[in-house]
Every structure is written in structure tokens, then in C-alpha cells.
Scaffold this active site. Structure first.
Site, PDB file in Angstrom:
ATOM      1  N   LYS A 119     -57.597  28.022   7.058  1.00  0.00           N
ATOM      2  CA  LYS A 119     -57.162  26.966   6.129  1.00  0.00           C
ATOM      3  C   LYS A 119     -56.862  27.505   4.740  1.00  0.00           C
ATOM      4  O   LYS A 119     -55.976  27.012   4.058  1.00  0.00           O
ATOM      5  CB  LYS A 119     -58.201  25.849   6.071  1.00  0.00           C
ATOM      6  CG  LYS A 119     -58.234  25.070   7.380  1.00  0.00           C
ATOM      7  CD  LYS A 119     -58.711  23.666   7.257  1.00  0.00           C
ATOM      8  CE  LYS A 119     -58.292  22.916   8.519  1.00  0.00           C
ATOM      9  NZ  LYS A 119     -59.092  21.756   8.813  1.00  0.00           N
ATOM     10  N   LYS A 214     -53.300  25.325  16.746  1.00  0.00           N
ATOM     11  CA  LYS A 214     -53.830  24.030  17.183  1.00  0.00           C
ATOM     12  C   LYS A 214     -53.065  22.874  16.538  1.00  0.00           C
ATOM     13  O   LYS A 214     -52.538  23.006  15.431  1.00  0.00           O
ATOM     14  CB  LYS A 214     -55.331  23.931  16.914  1.00  0.00           C
ATOM     15  CG  LYS A 214     -55.730  23.628  15.506  1.00  0.00           C
ATOM     16  CD  LYS A 214     -57.185  23.130  15.440  1.00  0.00           C
ATOM     17  CE  LYS A 214     -57.453  22.630  14.030  1.00  0.00           C
ATOM     18  NZ  LYS A 214     -58.578  21.779  13.863  1.00  0.00           N
ATOM     19  N   LYS A 217     -53.605  17.746  11.663  1.00  0.00           N
ATOM     20  CA  LYS A 217     -53.083  16.723  10.751  1.00  0.00           C
ATOM     21  C   LYS A 217     -52.333  17.358   9.597  1.00  0.00           C
ATOM     22  O   LYS A 217     -51.398  16.793   9.061  1.00  0.00           O
ATOM     23  CB  LYS A 217     -54.233  15.926  10.128  1.00  0.00           C
ATOM     24  CG  LYS A 217     -54.992  15.055  11.067  1.00  0.00           C
ATOM     25  CD  LYS A 217     -55.968  14.195  10.250  1.00  0.00           C
ATOM     26  CE  LYS A 217     -57.356  14.199  10.834  1.00  0.00           C
ATOM     27  NZ  LYS A 217     -58.195  15.310  10.378  1.00  0.00           N
TER      28      LYS A 217
HETATM   29  N1  AQP Z   1     -55.919  20.300  18.231  1.00  0.00           N
HETATM   30  C1  AQP Z   1     -57.109  19.853  18.572  1.00  0.00           C
HETATM   31  N2  AQP Z   1     -57.525  19.902  19.848  1.00  0.00           N
HETATM   32  C2  AQP Z   1     -58.756  19.427  20.199  1.00  0.00           C
HETATM   33  N3  AQP Z   1     -59.621  18.874  19.321  1.00  0.00           N
HETATM   34  C3  AQP Z   1     -59.245  18.788  18.042  1.00  0.00           C
HETATM   35  N4  AQP Z   1     -59.840  18.301  16.945  1.00  0.00           N
HETATM   36  C4  AQP Z   1     -59.011  18.452  15.879  1.00  0.00           C
HETATM   37  N5  AQP Z   1     -57.878  19.040  16.252  1.00  0.00           N
HETATM   38  C5  AQP Z   1     -57.978  19.272  17.593  1.00  0.00           C
HETATM   39  C6  AQP Z   1     -61.158  17.688  16.931  1.00  0.00           C
HETATM   40  O1  AQP Z   1     -61.065  16.472  16.220  1.00  0.00           O
HETATM   41  C7  AQP Z   1     -62.260  16.259  15.493  1.00  0.00           C
HETATM   42  C8  AQP Z   1     -61.977  15.885  14.075  1.00  0.00           C
HETATM   43  O2  AQP Z   1     -61.367  16.912  13.380  1.00  0.00           O
HETATM   44  P1  AQP Z   1     -61.222  16.748  11.801  1.00  0.00           P
HETATM   45  O3  AQP Z   1     -60.384  15.599  11.471  1.00  0.00           O
HETATM   46  O4  AQP Z   1     -62.551  16.781  11.160  1.00  0.00           O
HETATM   47  O5  AQP Z   1     -60.565  18.026  11.300  1.00  0.00           O
HETATM   48  P2  AQP Z   1     -59.942  19.224  11.979  1.00  0.00           P
HETATM   49  O6  AQP Z   1     -60.737  19.726  13.120  1.00  0.00           O
HETATM   50  O7  AQP Z   1     -59.718  20.200  10.879  1.00  0.00           O
HETATM   51  O8  AQP Z   1     -58.624  18.558  12.512  1.00  0.00           O
HETATM   52  P3  AQP Z   1     -57.213  18.721  11.912  1.00  0.00           P
HETATM   53  O9  AQP Z   1     -56.292  17.812  12.567  1.00  0.00           O
HETATM   54  O10 AQP Z   1     -56.845  20.179  11.915  1.00  0.00           O
HETATM   55  O11 AQP Z   1     -57.394  18.194  10.446  1.00  0.00           O
HETATM   56  P4  AQP Z   1     -56.919  18.838   9.100  1.00  0.00           P
HETATM   57  O12 AQP Z   1     -55.533  19.325   9.354  1.00  0.00           O
HETATM   58  O13 AQP Z   1     -57.006  17.735   8.122  1.00  0.00           O
HETATM   59  O14 AQP Z   1     -57.867  19.936   8.778  1.00  0.00           O
HETATM   60  C9  AQP Z   1     -63.115  17.507  15.642  1.00  0.00           C
HETATM   61  O15 AQP Z   1     -64.098  17.235  16.621  1.00  0.00           O
HETATM   62  C10 AQP Z   1     -62.152  18.523  16.144  1.00  0.00           C
HETATM   63  O16 AQP Z   1     -62.794  19.456  16.986  1.00  0.00           O
END
Ligand code: AQP
Length: 352
Positions: A119, A214, A217
Site C-alpha cells: 500500500k 488482488k 477498492k
Molecule cells: N480481493 C479479495 N479477495 C478476497 N478477500 C478480500 N478482502 C478484500 N479484498 C479481497 C477481504 O475483505 C475484508 C475487508 O477488507 P478491507 O475493506 O478491510 O480492506 P482490504 O483488505 O485492504 O480490502 P481492499 O478492497 O483492498 O480495500 P482498500 O483498497 O481500501 O485497502 C477482509 O477480510 C479482506 O481479507
């Protein structure tokens, strides 16, 4: 002595609208776990602000996304009567315990966290201290409720291991004080060692534009993900434009090796249909991608349209969503405050 009561804690960041990765990697698991555990599902707004303002979008967007994420939990099947749904910043114990854990966690442990490296990217010096400290706050989120199980996607496994290390070090460092005050539960000490539960139908959903990244968001391309609020036409466009390779689909799983985009789409189909990759390939193997993609669009629309519809209905009355978050925060505080009071006694903070 009694063993720890089985309790689930998990959360998602209101950095934007939730996507298929959040749904298949975590949310479907959350819904299922309500049958067997006491569940606490948090909208982690304090985590959201660890990313740059350009990612979380500022105060108006944070409020909007917080309510939208809560609505997504409910629309996907989390029952606010049965489970606790709230936003993190309403319960002060998260920040308080994170501060204590900042003194327990070691710099060397945090330096190994791959999510920070991903990140922060190349501009590491410019990342916020909060982004670096994110896994410590996550440990506090879980342990504030002495949660024993954490349903997450595969990307969060390393953070869970850190939470276990923090719990163990706290239990060891303050072992004598914990025993003296009769605050140990079972053999472990004061905090349980939380278990990751990585068993959603698709624990790692990848970007539609790049099968090695992956689905996220914060990916700048909206075509990299399917959002839970996308309408049928948008889902169809995104799946049609999803990157693939020139080969037809193989009939067996080993034929997916070295083909990350094909593997991802097959995994998504399997996750949405509640089957596995082998079954999907038995049905579509040897056929053209275009036919498979049409079937995937129909399936995704079938599964996601009712969720989007229910989210719209809930968000038409924001005060109702806020009331759910307030009530959830009251219930969360009732669990967190006695734990935090014990932590203060264990450490030696004088309190009323
Ligand atoms: N691509 C993914 N595949 C499977 N599980 C996923 N999770 C996120 N992306 C995937 C799971 O969703 C939960 C919440 O995640 P989060 O919103 O706390 O943040 P993150 O993991 O950092 O997800 P993003 O989409 O990548 O958010 P941003 O971009 O804002 O940092 C977790 O249980 C995660 O495992």
C-alpha cells in the site's frame, strides 16, 4: 478455569463501495458464522483514514461509505439483531488498546508486513504512520472483545499472525499480574490467540484487469472490480472487458496454471455458484471464453442484484442505518469496557 467463549470479530474499511472480493472473501463467511458464533462486525472507519485523503475521500465520503458498508453487511445477510454491527470510532476502546499494543508490538514485526509495503508503494517515506501501525490497531479491534475467530480473506493472514504475537507477548509480559488478579482464562492468559478463518468460497479474488493483483477498492480502475452496487449493464461490461488470454478454457484445473486471469474468472464463477473450479471446468472446459463470460454475467447479476436492491432500500433512510450503528456501538461498548478496565489494572494505570 473456563475456556474462552467462541466469539467472532471482523471488519471492513469504508474506503469506498465494497466489491466482489470483500463479498466472496469475507462477507459470505460472516453470514454463515452467525449460525455458530456470537459475531461482532465492525465498519472500521479508523482504519480507513490511515490511507491518503485521496483514497478515503474526505469527511462527506467517509460518512457516506460508512453507512453504505453497514447497509452492505445487512443486505448480504448479517442480522443486526443477532450480530453486533457498528462503526469503530464510536467505541473508544479500539484506540486505547491500540496505544497499549503499540508498546507491546516490536518494530521488527511491523517491518515484515507485506500489506504496508504494497500500500505504501515506492513513496514509503510519505505513507502515514497510521498505515504502518494498521496491524496493531487491527489486533486491538479483535482482542478488545477477546474474539477467538476472525473470518478474513487470505490477504489478512499475516495481520492475524501479528495479533496472535501481540496477545502472546502481552500474556507473557504481564503473566504475574494477570495470575495475581485472577484474570487468566484457561491456560493462555488474559487474551486468547485469535484464529484466522480463511474459508470463504473464494478466499482471494483477483483484479479483472490483472490476475496477479488482488481485487481492491483502492485500485484506480473501476474495471478492475465488480462493486456490490453495480447494475446488470455495468457488471456485463466489466466481465466482457475482463482480461483473458487467447486459449479456450481447459477441462481440468492443472490447465489453469500460468493463466492467472482465466483462473480468477473460474474461481469467481465457482465462488458465486457455491461449487469448485473442477466442477466449473467440467461444465465449461473446451468452450470459448465468450460463452463462459455470458454465463458468468448471468450468475453475478443473479447473486448481486438483490443485494444492491436491498442496499438502496436501506440507504433511502439513513437515520435507520445510523440507529443500527448506535445500538451496535452500545452493545460493543458493554463488552469492551470491562476488558479495557482489566487491561488498565494489569498495566498499572490508576483509574476510578
Ligand atoms: N480481493 C479479495 N479477495 C478476497 N478477500 C478480500 N478482502 C478484500 N479484498 C479481497 C477481504 O475483505 C475484508 C475487508 O477488507 P478491507 O475493506 O478491510 O480492506 P482490504 O483488505 O485492504 O480490502 P481492499 O478492497 O483492498 O480495500 P482498500 O483498497 O481500501 O485497502 C477482509 O477480510 C479482506 O481479507
Amino acid at each position: 478455569m473456563a475456556a474462552f467463549h467462541q466469539r467472532v470479530f471482523s471488519g471492513m474499511q469504508p474506503t469506498s463501495t465494497l466489491h466482489l472480493g470483500n463479498y466472496l472473501g469475507a462477507l459470505t463467511n460472516w453470514v454463515a458464522m452467525q449460525e455458530t458464533h456470537d459475531c461482532i462486525y465492525c465498519v472500521v472507519d479508523m482504519h480507513a483514514i490511515t490511507q491518503g485523503l485521496d483514497v478515503w475521500g474526505g469527511p462527506t465520503e467517509l460518512r457516506r461509505a460508512t453507512r453504505e458498508v453497514a447497509a452492505a453487511y445487512i443486505a448480504a445477510g448479517v442480522d443486526p439483531k443477532r450480530s453486533i454491527i457498528f462503526n469503530q470510532s464510536q467505541v473508544a476502546g479500539h484506540a486505547e488498546l491500540a496505544w497499549v499494543f503499540n508498546t507491546v508490538a516490536r518494530l521488527g514485526w511491523l517491518n515484515r508486513m507485506t500489506q504496508f509495503k504494497e500500500k505504501a508503494g515506492k513513496d514509503r517515506e510519505n505513507a502515514s504512520v497510521g498505515l504502518y501501525d494498521y496491524p496493531v490497531l487491527m489486533a486491538a479491534d479483535i482482542l478488545l472483545y477477546k474474539a477467538t475467530h476472525v473470518p478474513v480473506g487470505e490477504d489478512q493472514k499475516q495481520h492475524l499472525e501479528l495479533a496472535r504475537d501481540i496477545a502472546q507477548k502481552f500474556n507473557n509480559d504481564f503473566g504475574a499480574e494477570i495470575a495475581e488478579r485472577g484474570l487468566a482464562t484457561g491456560d493462555l492468559g488474559f487474551f486468547p490467540l485469535p484464529e484466522p478463518m480463511i474459508q470463504g468460497p473464494a478466499p482471494r479474488v483477483m483484479s479483472l484487469r490483472d490476475g496477479t493483483k488482488k481485487m481492491s477498492k483502492s485500485d484506480p480502475s473501476d474495471y478492475s472490480r465488480i462493486n456490490l452496487t453495480d447494475d446488470a449493464e455495468t457488471i456485463a461490461q466489466k466481465v466482457r472487458k475482463a482480461k483473458t488470454d487467447p486459449e479456450a478454457l481447459p477441462s481440468e484445473e492443472k490447465g489453469l496454471e500460468g493463466r492467472p486471469e482465466a483462473e480468477n474468472l473460474v474461481g469467481i464463477y465457482a465462488g458465486l455458484s457455491g461449487s469448485d473450479k473442477a466442477a466449473v471446468l467440467a461444465q465449461f472446459g473446451g468452450g470459448q471464453f465468450s460463452a463462459f463470460k455470458s454465463a458468468l454475467v448471468d450468475l453475478a447479476v443473479d447473486r448481486l442484484a438483490p443485494i444492491a436492491g436491498e442496499m438502496r432500500r436501506l440507504l433511502a433512510d439513513v437515520s435507520h442505518v445510523d440507529a443500527i450503528l448506535h445500538e451496535g456501538a452500545d452493545r460493543a461498548r458493554a463488552i469492551a469496557e470491562p476488558v479495557m478496565a482489566d487491561v488498565k489494572d494489569i498495566i498499572g494505570f490508576v483509574r476510578r
